[in-house]
Write an enzyme that holds these catalytic residues in place. Structure first.
Site, PDB file in Angstrom:
ATOM      1  NE  ARG A  92      34.703  47.657  42.664  1.00  0.00           N
ATOM      2  CZ  ARG A  92      35.314  47.555  43.141  1.00  0.00           C
ATOM      3  NH1 ARG A  92      36.437  48.309  44.245  1.00  0.00           N
ATOM      4  NH2 ARG A  92      34.757  46.159  44.522  1.00  0.00           N
ATOM      5  CD  GLU A  95      33.396  43.859  41.113  1.00  0.00           C
ATOM      6  OE1 GLU A  95      32.288  43.547  42.037  1.00  0.00           O
ATOM      7  OE2 GLU A  95      33.824  44.955  40.983  1.00  0.00           O
ATOM      8  CB  SER A 118      48.217  37.862  21.507  1.00  0.00           C
ATOM      9  OG  SER A 118      49.290  38.296  21.515  1.00  0.00           O
TER      10      SER A 118
END
EC number: 4.2.1.104
Length: 151
Positions: A92, A95, A118
């Site tokens: 997830r 995703e 960063s």
């Protein structure tokens, strides 16, 4: 699937389970954030010798052995697991970057200019936020902006 960690890191996980303590509790005891501590348990960050000694006290494990195995001579090999990830939580997050990565990148460029956020100079926080429709997970990446140099 849990990624493979070194035998020394397995000792840390086993001691943590035996003690029944959280990453947050360990972090408070050694002076580090819970996300950083969890990262170090997975071999993605490096404890210094003082942290290893404090950790050995908290976990009640041999300081000499853990310093020998994870001390000055050991360095992280960052990046665990397959791409795409198979673990549902990690997938997830992956995703989220696939779906929202370009929009977030565009907004970073609009607000900061040409550069990156960063992940080396970065703090990550995970919080639980109550919500009537179901508690929410709040993940914050607080990374330093690094402009691209021109030469």
């Amino acid at each position: 699937m849990t990624p493979a960690v070194s035998p020394a890191h397995t000792v840390l996980f086993e001691a943590k389970a035996r003690k029944g303590i959280s990453f947050e509790q360990i972090g408070k005891a050694i002076g580090r954030d819970e996300v950083w501590v969890a990262s170090a348990f997975y071999g993605q960050a490096k404890f210094n010798e003082e942290e290893l000694k404090k950790l050995s006290e908290v976990l009640e494990i041999s300081s000499a052995q853990i310093v020998k195995e994870l001390g000055d001579q050991w360095f992280p090999n960052r990046g665990l697991g397959p791409v795409p990830p198979s673990d549902p939580v990690i997938y997830r997050l992956f995703e989220g970057v696939l779906v929202y990565g370009h929009p977030i990148k565009a907004i970073i460029h609009e607000k900061f200019g040409d550069g990156i956020m960063s992940m080396i100079d970065c703090n990550i926080n995970v919080e639980r936020k109550p919500d009537p429709k179901g508690d929410r997970v709040v993940v914050t990446f607080d990374g330093k902006f690094l402009p691209y140099s021109k030469w």
